[in-house]
Design an enzyme around this catalytic site. Structure first.
Site, PDB file in Angstrom:
ATOM      1  N   HIS A  50       0.758  -1.254  -0.113  1.00  0.00           N
ATOM      2  CA  HIS A  50      -0.101  -0.109  -0.159  1.00  0.00           C
ATOM      3  C   HIS A  50       0.902   1.278  -0.001  1.00  0.00           C
ATOM      4  CE1 HIS A  50       0.415  -0.043   4.678  1.00  0.00           C
ATOM      5  NE2 HIS A  50       0.586   1.182   4.473  1.00  0.00           N
ATOM      6  N   ASP A  76       0.354  -7.487   1.406  1.00  0.00           N
ATOM      7  CA  ASP A  76       0.872  -6.275   1.469  1.00  0.00           C
ATOM      8  C   ASP A  76       2.338  -5.978   1.787  1.00  0.00           C
ATOM      9  OD1 ASP A  76       0.402  -3.413   2.045  1.00  0.00           O
ATOM     10  OD2 ASP A  76      -0.309  -3.732   4.011  1.00  0.00           O
ATOM     11  N   SER A 134       4.749   2.168   8.153  1.00  0.00           N
ATOM     12  CA  SER A 134       4.262   0.985   7.008  1.00  0.00           C
ATOM     13  C   SER A 134       5.746   0.669   6.447  1.00  0.00           C
ATOM     14  CB  SER A 134       3.439   1.399   6.271  1.00  0.00           C
ATOM     15  OG  SER A 134       2.333   1.700   6.880  1.00  0.00           O
TER      16      SER A 134
END
Length: 469
Positions: free
Chosen positions: A45, A76, A154
């Site tokens: 993402h 992911d 992230s």
């Protein structure tokens, strides 16, 4: 710590509500880390719909252009590389460690909330289970940690007390739900992604067992299904018609074991000492195209099958895998296919509550009846004299054209383009119909496109596939 990098990305998302356009570009920053083979790992993402990706080393003022090698939407994870040799000077790749145990200490490293300096948060592993991966709409093995994970973290690594990477930070609970609960993609999932890319020279995804099942904990249910007291397993509710499993498995079969591992009545299997985990973990450890042994109970008889595993396919896909949306326009009627990004574009991030019940029902429960099936809808009607009275049709499924079923958007476009009948009659859901005079509809389309500054009546992928001229 020197293996940790900051990732900068310029995103240009498709406009799923107006599929001939793209949205205004925006920038984001996240974290990543260097692994062997001159590669960098980050979250999928973090680079979704990228137009440009750059990375910066710790303590450096230089941003290096990066190339995206592979994106794994389900897990992911994304893999990058940098062609500039200068970037790799003095960089030591992170080493992977084993899956940690409960209460093992972890340190999450990254660049949260856009900071330019590295941030370190510490915690312990509080849970190991099958988690819902929000970005991929999948369920894979995950670690729950009590280290703070914020925006920008992230893609950053989580280290154990030996300095080995045991995971990638990727999501956290909202603050109104819990405090300091973050989630980490563990090394088995990471290694699966890396080996998949190396083995197939491309990301093929995580396979699934194409069934829906229910627990067999109720004694009356077990007896009715012919199970002996010592037998355990789960009942197949239904089988995906497009999956290879549909050739051998049937509804009401009891799955007793997968690859020789017995499945309990609640769908769990043994996992390390004193732990159990959902049996989907066993499936996710395999690769697309692998074969697995499955043992089932059918009419009190034990049967054994060897099944070739494939990746997940849904009627309403969770992702378009970076591709722009498909569309077709005739007489102001905009036809497109439904996907989760489309629902999010139409109804916002709370689409699970705001979208119509019929679309949500298909999202959660519908299965593909053929490999190329799509859910085709009239997205909107661009107002014109020819379509007067149809202006209020929005997000309505198209079932048939002139009595012929609409299996997918390409088939609909082909039928319209080749139609020699006097009328185009579209059968929509809930017994609604749309009737247009064929020649008038085709003649009016160019003017409608010009009025709304739409470059083409169909998307590039349909043009590439069309057999007509």
């Amino acid at each position: 710590m020197d293996a940790v990098v900051k990732v900068f990305c310029i995103h240009t998302e498709p406009n799923f509500s107006m599929p001939w356009q793209r949205k205004r570009q925006y920038s984001s920053s996240s974290s990543g880390f260097v692994i062997s083979g001159r590669r960098v790992l980050t979250n999928a993402h973090s680079v979704e719909h990228y137009t440009q990706v750059k990375v910066k080393k710790r303590g450096s003022d230089t941003k290096y252009l990066a190339t995206v090698l592979s994106i794994g939407t389900e897990c992911d994870i994304a893999m990058l590389t940098v062609n500039d040799d200068e970037f790799w000077e003095g960089v030591s790749p992170a080493e992977f460690g084993e899956l940690p145990a409960l209460q093992d200490a972890v340190t999450v490293v990254g660049y949260p909330i856009g900071g330019d300096r590295i941030s370190i948060t510490s915690g312990v592993v509080s849970r190991i289970e099958i988690l819902s991966y929000i970005h991929g709409s999948t369920e894979l093995l995950g670690l729950q940690v009590d280290a703070a994970i914020n925006f920008g973290n992230s893609g950053g690594p989580a280290f154990n007390d030996k300095g080995n990477c045991v995971g990638i930070a990727f999501q956290s609970l909202r603050q109104d739900e819990a405090e300091n609960i973050g989630y980490v993609i563990p090394t088995p999932v990471i290694q699966h992604f890396i080996q998949d890319c190396e083995k197939n020279e491309a990301y093929t995804g995580f396979p699934i067992l194409g069934i829906e099942w229910q627990k067999m904990e109720n004694p009356d249910l077990r007896k009715a299904m012919g199970m002996k007291p010592e037998q355990k397993g789960v009942r197949i509710r239904r089988v995906d018609p497009t999956a290879p499993e549909s050739e051998v498995l049937k509804s009401s079969d009891i799955v007793l074991s997968f690859d020789g591992v017995d499945i309990a009545d609640d769908g769990t299997v043994p996992f390390r000492h004193g732990e159990r985990i959902g049996f989907s973990y066993l499936v996710s450890q395999k690769y697309t195209g692998d074969c697995s042994a499955i043992e089932v109970l059918r009419n009190s008889e034990i049967l054994n099958f060897n099944i070739k595993l494939t990746s997940s396919r849904r009627l309403i896909p969770a992702h378009n895998r970076g591709k722009p949306p498909s569309y077709y326009i005739i007489a102001g009627f905009v036809f497109t296919t439904v996907s989760v990004p489309y629902l999010r574009s139409e109804y916002g991030d709370n689409y699970e509550y705001e979208a119509p019940m019929n679309l949500l029902d298909k999202l959660y429960h519908a299965t593909l009846q053929s490999p190329d099936e799509q859910l085709v809808v009239v997205s909107q009607v661009l107002v014109s004299d020819i379509n007067i009275g149809y202006e209020d049709i929005v997000n309505t499924q198209v079932l048939a054209l002139n009595g012929k079923p609409v299996a997918n958007l390409w088939r609909l476009a082909e039928m319209v383009e080749n139609c020699d009948d006097e009328f185009l009659k579209f059968d929509l859901e809930y017994e609604q119909i749309v009737v247009l005079r064929t020649m008038t509809a085709k003649a009016a389309t160019p003017d409608i496109l010009a009025t709304h500054c739409i470059p083409s009546a169909m998307s590039a992928d349909l043009k590439a596939l069309r057999p007509w001229t």
